[in-house]
Write an enzyme that holds these catalytic residues in place. Sequence first.
Site, PDB file in Angstrom:
ATOM      1  N   LYS A  11       0.846  -1.205   0.000  1.00 51.25           N
ATOM      2  CA  LYS A  11       0.000   0.000   0.000  1.00 51.25           C
ATOM      3  C   LYS A  11       0.886   1.263   0.000  1.00 51.25           C
ATOM      4  O   LYS A  11       1.950   1.238  -0.617  1.00 51.25           O
ATOM      5  CB  LYS A  11      -0.969  -0.047   1.179  1.00 51.25           C
ATOM      6  CG  LYS A  11      -1.734  -1.381   1.210  1.00 51.25           C
ATOM      7  CD  LYS A  11      -2.898  -1.403   2.129  1.00 51.25           C
ATOM      8  CE  LYS A  11      -3.539  -2.787   2.048  1.00 51.25           C
ATOM      9  NZ  LYS A  11      -4.751  -2.880   2.827  1.00 51.25           N
ATOM     10  N   HIS A  93      -8.499  -3.464  -6.339  1.00 47.21           N
ATOM     11  CA  HIS A  93      -8.395  -3.598  -4.877  1.00 47.21           C
ATOM     12  C   HIS A  93      -9.533  -2.805  -4.227  1.00 47.21           C
ATOM     13  O   HIS A  93      -9.930  -1.745  -4.729  1.00 47.21           O
ATOM     14  CB  HIS A  93      -7.040  -3.064  -4.402  1.00 47.21           C
ATOM     15  CG  HIS A  93      -6.806  -3.363  -2.956  1.00 47.21           C
ATOM     16  ND1 HIS A  93      -7.341  -2.581  -1.955  1.00 47.21           N
ATOM     17  CD2 HIS A  93      -6.153  -4.370  -2.344  1.00 47.21           C
ATOM     18  CE1 HIS A  93      -7.003  -3.104  -0.775  1.00 47.21           C
ATOM     19  NE2 HIS A  93      -6.278  -4.185  -0.988  1.00 47.21           N
ATOM     20  N   GLU A  95      -9.676  -0.865  -1.829  1.00 44.23           N
ATOM     21  CA  GLU A  95      -9.389   0.548  -1.534  1.00 44.23           C
ATOM     22  C   GLU A  95      -9.515   1.404  -2.789  1.00 44.23           C
ATOM     23  O   GLU A  95      -9.919   2.567  -2.720  1.00 44.23           O
ATOM     24  CB  GLU A  95      -8.000   0.673  -0.874  1.00 44.23           C
ATOM     25  CG  GLU A  95      -8.067   0.179   0.574  1.00 44.23           C
ATOM     26  CD  GLU A  95      -6.789  -0.426   1.125  1.00 44.23           C
ATOM     27  OE1 GLU A  95      -5.717  -0.226   0.547  1.00 44.23           O
ATOM     28  OE2 GLU A  95      -6.892  -1.130   2.148  1.00 44.23           O
ATOM     29  N   GLU A 163     -10.897 -10.803  -1.193  1.00 45.44           N
ATOM     30  CA  GLU A 163     -10.590  -9.976  -0.025  1.00 45.44           C
ATOM     31  C   GLU A 163     -11.879  -9.365   0.505  1.00 45.44           C
ATOM     32  O   GLU A 163     -12.317  -8.300   0.021  1.00 45.44           O
ATOM     33  CB  GLU A 163      -9.621  -8.854  -0.412  1.00 45.44           C
ATOM     34  CG  GLU A 163      -8.286  -9.354  -0.912  1.00 45.44           C
ATOM     35  CD  GLU A 163      -7.193  -8.315  -0.711  1.00 45.44           C
ATOM     36  OE1 GLU A 163      -6.249  -8.619   0.011  1.00 45.44           O
ATOM     37  OE2 GLU A 163      -7.311  -7.216  -1.245  1.00 45.44           O
ATOM     38  N   GLY A 169      -7.494  -4.841   6.944  1.00 47.99           N
ATOM     39  CA  GLY A 169      -6.925  -3.884   7.901  1.00 47.99           C
ATOM     40  C   GLY A 169      -7.721  -3.757   9.186  1.00 47.99           C
ATOM     41  O   GLY A 169      -7.511  -2.822   9.948  1.00 47.99           O
TER      42      GLY A 169
HETATM   43  P1  PGA Z   1      -4.450  -6.361   5.404  1.00 50.27           P
HETATM   44  O1  PGA Z   1      -4.619  -5.899   3.872  1.00 50.27           O
HETATM   45  O2  PGA Z   1      -3.625  -7.630   5.395  1.00 50.27           O
HETATM   46  O3  PGA Z   1      -3.737  -5.229   6.076  1.00 50.27           O
HETATM   47  O4  PGA Z   1      -5.829  -6.602   5.932  1.00 50.27           O
HETATM   48  C1  PGA Z   1      -4.808  -6.826   2.834  1.00 50.27           C
HETATM   49  C2  PGA Z   1      -5.004  -6.143   1.514  1.00 50.27           C
HETATM   50  O5  PGA Z   1      -5.673  -5.089   1.476  1.00 50.27           O
HETATM   51  O6  PGA Z   1      -4.519  -6.600   0.458  1.00 50.27           O
END
Ligand code: PGA
Length: 244
Positions: A11, A93, A95, A163, A169
């Site tokens: 990230k 992703h 995000e 995911e 997160g």
């Molecule tokens: P995380 O993120 O392991 O911090 O939950 C995973 C990702 O967003 O690929």
Amino acid sequence: MKKPLIAANWKMHKTKAETEAFFKDWNTHSFPDDREVAFFPSFTLISVVRDLLPGGHLLGAQNCHEKEKGAFTGEVSCSQLLDAGCSYVLVGHSERRHLFGEGDGRVSAKFKAAIEAGLRPMLCVGETLAQREKGATLETVLGQLEADLGTVFPLSGFDVAYEPVWAIGTGKVAGPKDAEVVHSAIRAWLDERKSGGDSRILYGGSVKPANAAELLAVPEMDGVLVGGASLDSESFHAILTAGI
Ligand code: PGA
């Protein structure tokens, strides 16, 4: 049998000095032959990681633009990523979808651009908590595949990362049984379209050294995509070797 892929999504983290410190430690480890490793750093770190990466480890970017070149200030094309040494790119992703408003149209265009350029896209899919709570997990995930992969099948040369948005997160992780149900549904969906024979299906969302072994033991689990716990070399190596 595909070798599981253990992938680091860094990230918007790390400076050049922090990246060098990570690899100073990382490169003292030995790496299991039966697992593969990939790093997805920020654009600014791609050349740094490329020069420090142990042989055989893969390098990818976290995003790409769908056009090959042009007046798109602030964007990076697939051919520029290839030129910088990437072989992989994350597409869709959560995000990008939720914080930057990338809808399926955009994600699909990026996926197609990556395949056409010869980059391997890793398409990220996953449901929100509200979608899970109303029992719409599979509908959401399969709907994203339907919308993002395009309509020309059979298709190969890509991976999928499941995911769940509520697990990214947050410290909350999908249980092995939950992951298994979704992974099996994704695999069946791909099989029906005679696609993805070479595709891995990874799980991502709060993967840690403490839960990696049980997740990697799930049938149809071809690896993990790790955010927070990949930033530290020891913790990422513990995930890489979990259960072996
Ligand atoms: P995380 O993120 O392991 O911090 O939950 C995973 C990702 O967003 O690929």
